[in-house]
Design a protein around this motif. Structure first.
Motif, PDB file in Angstrom:
ATOM      1  N   ARG A 194      31.890  74.651  60.513  1.00  0.00           N
ATOM      2  CA  ARG A 194      33.310  74.754  60.113  1.00  0.00           C
ATOM      3  C   ARG A 194      34.065  73.468  60.423  1.00  0.00           C
ATOM      4  NH1 ARG A 194      36.818  78.916  58.884  1.00  0.00           N
ATOM      5  NH2 ARG A 194      39.025  78.580  59.389  1.00  0.00           N
ATOM      6  N   TYR A 195      33.711  72.748  61.500  1.00  0.00           N
ATOM      7  CA  TYR A 195      34.456  71.576  61.939  1.00  0.00           C
ATOM      8  C   TYR A 195      33.559  70.349  61.963  1.00  0.00           C
ATOM      9  CZ  TYR A 195      37.468  75.315  63.687  1.00  0.00           C
ATOM     10  OH  TYR A 195      38.233  76.443  63.797  1.00  0.00           O
ATOM     11  N   VAL A 196      34.207  69.189  61.828  1.00  0.00           N
ATOM     12  CA  VAL A 196      33.552  67.892  61.964  1.00  0.00           C
ATOM     13  C   VAL A 196      34.405  67.029  62.879  1.00  0.00           C
ATOM     14  CG1 VAL A 196      32.332  67.946  59.753  1.00  0.00           C
ATOM     15  CG2 VAL A 196      34.679  67.068  59.856  1.00  0.00           C
ATOM     16  N   ALA A 197      33.791  66.063  63.582  1.00  0.00           N
ATOM     17  CA  ALA A 197      34.512  65.213  64.524  1.00  0.00           C
ATOM     18  C   ALA A 197      33.791  63.882  64.666  1.00  0.00           C
ATOM     19  CB  ALA A 197      34.624  65.893  65.881  1.00  0.00           C
ATOM     20  N   GLN A 198      34.574  62.872  65.065  1.00  0.00           N
ATOM     21  CA  GLN A 198      34.030  61.531  65.328  1.00  0.00           C
ATOM     22  C   GLN A 198      34.764  60.950  66.515  1.00  0.00           C
ATOM     23  OE1 GLN A 198      33.261  58.803  62.046  1.00  0.00           O
ATOM     24  NE2 GLN A 198      34.036  57.068  63.269  1.00  0.00           N
ATOM     25  N   TYR A 199      34.003  60.305  67.402  1.00  0.00           N
ATOM     26  CA  TYR A 199      34.582  59.675  68.590  1.00  0.00           C
ATOM     27  C   TYR A 199      34.187  58.214  68.598  1.00  0.00           C
ATOM     28  CZ  TYR A 199      36.080  58.867  73.378  1.00  0.00           C
ATOM     29  OH  TYR A 199      36.722  58.385  74.504  1.00  0.00           O
ATOM     30  N   THR A 200      35.219  57.313  68.834  1.00  0.00           N
ATOM     31  CA  THR A 200      35.006  55.860  68.856  1.00  0.00           C
ATOM     32  C   THR A 200      35.553  55.314  70.161  1.00  0.00           C
ATOM     33  OG1 THR A 200      35.231  55.755  66.451  1.00  0.00           O
ATOM     34  CG2 THR A 200      35.400  53.684  67.664  1.00  0.00           C
ATOM     35  N   LEU A 201      34.784  54.510  70.864  1.00  0.00           N
ATOM     36  CA  LEU A 201      35.183  53.923  72.148  1.00  0.00           C
ATOM     37  C   LEU A 201      35.170  52.409  72.029  1.00  0.00           C
ATOM     38  CD1 LEU A 201      35.910  54.557  75.123  1.00  0.00           C
ATOM     39  CD2 LEU A 201      33.452  54.293  75.653  1.00  0.00           C
ATOM     40  N   PHE A 202      36.339  51.762  72.419  1.00  0.00           N
ATOM     41  CA  PHE A 202      36.471  50.309  72.381  1.00  0.00           C
ATOM     42  C   PHE A 202      36.551  49.790  73.814  1.00  0.00           C
ATOM     43  CE2 PHE A 202      38.473  51.660  68.391  1.00  0.00           C
ATOM     44  CZ  PHE A 202      37.760  50.901  67.465  1.00  0.00           C
ATOM     45  N   LYS A 203      35.789  48.698  74.077  1.00  0.00           N
ATOM     46  CA  LYS A 203      35.855  48.017  75.381  1.00  0.00           C
ATOM     47  C   LYS A 203      36.761  46.798  75.206  1.00  0.00           C
ATOM     48  CE  LYS A 203      32.885  45.858  78.909  1.00  0.00           C
ATOM     49  NZ  LYS A 203      33.366  46.661  80.040  1.00  0.00           N
ATOM     50  N   LEU A 204      37.931  46.810  75.846  1.00  0.00           N
ATOM     51  CA  LEU A 204      38.945  45.765  75.670  1.00  0.00           C
ATOM     52  C   LEU A 204      39.093  44.937  76.927  1.00  0.00           C
ATOM     53  CD1 LEU A 204      41.614  47.956  73.838  1.00  0.00           C
ATOM     54  CD2 LEU A 204      39.742  46.636  72.825  1.00  0.00           C
ATOM     55  N   ARG A 205      40.085  44.006  76.909  1.00  0.00           N
ATOM     56  CA  ARG A 205      40.283  43.062  78.002  1.00  0.00           C
ATOM     57  C   ARG A 205      40.838  43.749  79.236  1.00  0.00           C
ATOM     58  NH1 ARG A 205      43.650  40.186  75.680  1.00  0.00           N
ATOM     59  NH2 ARG A 205      42.160  38.694  74.755  1.00  0.00           N
ATOM     60  N   ASP A 206      41.917  44.526  79.064  1.00  0.00           N
ATOM     61  CA  ASP A 206      42.571  45.139  80.217  1.00  0.00           C
ATOM     62  C   ASP A 206      43.284  46.412  79.778  1.00  0.00           C
ATOM     63  OD1 ASP A 206      44.728  44.100  78.798  1.00  0.00           O
ATOM     64  OD2 ASP A 206      44.937  42.376  80.135  1.00  0.00           O
ATOM     65  N   ALA A 207      43.905  47.053  80.746  1.00  0.00           N
ATOM     66  CA  ALA A 207      44.605  48.310  80.481  1.00  0.00           C
ATOM     67  C   ALA A 207      45.820  48.088  79.592  1.00  0.00           C
ATOM     68  CB  ALA A 207      45.017  48.963  81.804  1.00  0.00           C
ATOM     69  N   ALA A 208      46.478  46.940  79.726  1.00  0.00           N
ATOM     70  CA  ALA A 208      47.648  46.676  78.873  1.00  0.00           C
ATOM     71  C   ALA A 208      47.237  46.582  77.415  1.00  0.00           C
ATOM     72  CB  ALA A 208      48.335  45.394  79.324  1.00  0.00           C
ATOM     73  N   SER A 209      46.111  45.988  77.154  1.00  0.00           N
ATOM     74  CA  SER A 209      45.626  45.902  75.774  1.00  0.00           C
ATOM     75  C   SER A 209      45.271  47.283  75.241  1.00  0.00           C
ATOM     76  CB  SER A 209      44.401  44.980  75.708  1.00  0.00           C
ATOM     77  OG  SER A 209      44.719  43.679  76.166  1.00  0.00           O
ATOM     78  N   ALA A 210      44.693  48.137  76.081  1.00  0.00           N
ATOM     79  CA  ALA A 210      44.327  49.486  75.654  1.00  0.00           C
ATOM     80  C   ALA A 210      45.579  50.318  75.372  1.00  0.00           C
ATOM     81  CB  ALA A 210      43.458  50.152  76.723  1.00  0.00           C
ATOM     82  N   ASP A 211      46.582  50.202  76.244  1.00  0.00           N
ATOM     83  CA  ASP A 211      47.830  50.940  76.009  1.00  0.00           C
ATOM     84  C   ASP A 211      48.518  50.463  74.737  1.00  0.00           C
ATOM     85  OD1 ASP A 211      47.415  52.396  78.316  1.00  0.00           O
ATOM     86  OD2 ASP A 211      48.726  51.141  79.576  1.00  0.00           O
ATOM     87  N   GLY A 212      48.515  49.151  74.509  1.00  0.00           N
ATOM     88  CA  GLY A 212      49.153  48.631  73.310  1.00  0.00           C
ATOM     89  C   GLY A 212      48.463  49.082  72.046  1.00  0.00           C
ATOM     90  N   LEU A 213      47.141  49.204  72.083  1.00  0.00           N
ATOM     91  CA  LEU A 213      46.410  49.627  70.898  1.00  0.00           C
ATOM     92  C   LEU A 213      46.696  51.079  70.548  1.00  0.00           C
ATOM     93  CD1 LEU A 213      44.275  49.111  68.709  1.00  0.00           C
ATOM     94  CD2 LEU A 213      42.538  49.837  70.400  1.00  0.00           C
ATOM     95  N   VAL A 214      46.622  51.977  71.513  1.00  0.00           N
ATOM     96  CA  VAL A 214      46.812  53.398  71.209  1.00  0.00           C
ATOM     97  C   VAL A 214      48.253  53.694  70.815  1.00  0.00           C
ATOM     98  CG1 VAL A 214      44.906  54.077  72.718  1.00  0.00           C
ATOM     99  CG2 VAL A 214      47.222  53.972  73.652  1.00  0.00           C
ATOM    100  N   SER A 215      49.197  52.909  71.351  1.00  0.00           N
ATOM    101  CA  SER A 215      50.597  53.150  70.977  1.00  0.00           C
ATOM    102  C   SER A 215      50.911  52.572  69.597  1.00  0.00           C
ATOM    103  CB  SER A 215      51.534  52.553  72.025  1.00  0.00           C
ATOM    104  OG  SER A 215      51.354  51.139  72.104  1.00  0.00           O
ATOM    105  N   SER A 216      50.328  51.436  69.243  1.00  0.00           N
ATOM    106  CA  SER A 216      50.598  50.839  67.934  1.00  0.00           C
ATOM    107  C   SER A 216      49.988  51.647  66.803  1.00  0.00           C
ATOM    108  CB  SER A 216      50.073  49.403  67.900  1.00  0.00           C
ATOM    109  OG  SER A 216      48.653  49.397  68.016  1.00  0.00           O
TER     110      SER A 216
END
Length: 398
Positions: free
Chosen positions: A295-317
């Motif tokens: 019934r359902y499908v899903a996909q998970y993607t994990l990115f390794k970035l420079r720092d936490a600020a870069s990760a926060d900026g990506l998910v918010s943008s």
């Protein structure tokens, strides 16, 4: 007139008579004839009952000047209600020239008194009238011109006028800025950026989530806030080590995985590609899942970035950028999601890692009351156990 006897001093006629002395005949009124010629009627009043003569009054006063021995003028006949009370003489004695009737003198005196009172009132200085207050309403011709004219009419000094104008301009500017901020906030996630010219055809053909929400990193991932503290790359088998993920009544099975050293190969959209490059992305790990009941499908993607600020900026943008760029399917030949189907996405920052969840129904329909997308999202996030293991490995021992 009787001549006094010699040797006797002549009395001064001051209006009084000696006893037994009668006035001369010429001073008697003509209305009284001799005794033998009087008409029949009531007897005349005795001399003792006659009114004593009064001292002569000046001309124009209440009583006429009738002479020292003349009797008072008879009262008018109309003052007596009955004929029996009329005076004995049938006709009043004619008044001497220059005299006036008593009633006329009284009326004349009354008129003089009222005239004197009127003259006194007119002679008094009139009190100055109070100036009337100006009416609040003025004609349009008297209205001051411009704002400065109105402020001056209110009695404000030039300095006060400048302060009032400055405050008004400041308030107006603040109102404009507030309106702009409210307009920007109202746009929020509904803003759809124009995709780049090169990606116009790609954005129209690539599937992407209809709804998205981002979550910043928490204090739990502080030990791995910098990639320097965790320089080792994550193996694909560590992230997707579990072949089955379960949450509530939903069970997901792993159907495919892929590791990309170049993060640009795992996404589409120029803006998102540039964003990953600026964030120092070094790894992109993807895995796909299908529920046990298909019934359902899903996909998970994990990115390794420079720092936490870069990760926060990506998910918010991605709250706006997800419509112009998103992750690619693991198997382009058999994509789990379609461009015209319904799907949902979310972003989760974990230290210098950023994980993207992409879920939906296998038939591309919107969820109904039987669908539980919350449990479906939690089940997919079982792949994040590898990140928690990195926190434990990097964190200093107590």
């Amino acid at each position: 007139m009787t001549t006094p006897a010699p040797g006797r001093k002549r009395r001064r006629t001051s209006g009084r008579r000696a006893p037994g002395e009668h006035p001369p005949a010429e001073h008697l009124p003509a209305a009284h004839p001799p005794a033998g010629q009087r008409p029949a009627g009531p007897p005349a009043a005795p001399p003792a009952e006659r009114r004593p003569p009064a001292a002569p009054f000046p001309q124009g006063e209440r009583f006429p000047a009738a002479g020292p021995y003349s009797p008072a003028a008879p009262y008018p006949a109309e003052q007596y209600p009955a004929a029996g009370h009329a005076p004995a003489d049938p006709a009043p004695a004619p008044a001497e020239p220059g005299s006036a009737e008593p009633g006329t003198a009284e009326r004349s005196s009354g008129r003089r008194s009222s005239a004197r009172r009127s003259a006194k009132r007119s002679a008094k200085p009139s009190k100055p009238s109070k100036p009337s207050k100006p009416s609040p309403r003025r004609d349009s011709a008297e209205e001051p011109e411009g704002i400065l004219g109105r402020l001056e009419a209110w009695g404000l000094s030039p300095v006060q006028q400048k302060l009032v104008l400055g405050g008004a301009w400041t308030a107006a500017a603040a109102a404009v800025i507030g309106a702009l901020l409210l307009a920007i906030a109202a746009i929020g996630n509904d803003y759809v950026p124009e995709p780049p010219a090169a990606d116009t055809g790609t954005a129209a053909s690539q599937p992407r989530p209809a709804a998205y929400r981002g979550w910043p990193s928490s204090k739990v991932f502080a030990p791995i806030a910098q990639s320097k503290a965790d320089p080792l790359l994550l193996p694909l088998k560590d992230v997707f080590a579990e072949k089955t993920l379960t949450e509530g009544r939903i069970t997901l099975r792993l159907t495919g995985t892929k590791l990309d050293a170049a993060c640009a190969e795992a996404v589409w959209g120029r803006t998102l590609t540039d964003r990953l490059a600026q964030a120092g992305c070094t790894q992109a790990l993807r895995g796909t899942y299908t529920s046990a009941d298909r019934r359902y499908v899903a996909q998970y993607t994990l990115f390794k970035l420079r720092d936490a600020a870069s990760a926060d900026g990506l998910v918010s943008s991605l709250a706006t950028l997800h419509r112009g760029g998103w992750v690619r399917p693991v198997d382009p030949a058999r994509p789990l999601f379609t461009a015209d189907g319904h799907s949902e996405g979310s972003g989760h920052a974990m230290g210098h890692y950023a994980g993207l969840v992409w879920i939906g129904r296998a038939d591309g329909a919107e969820p109904d009351a039987k669908d539980d997308f919350v449990s479906l999202s939690l089940a997919v996030r079982g792949a994040e156990k590898a990140v928690f293991r990195r926190v434990v490995a990097v964190a200093p021992t107590p």
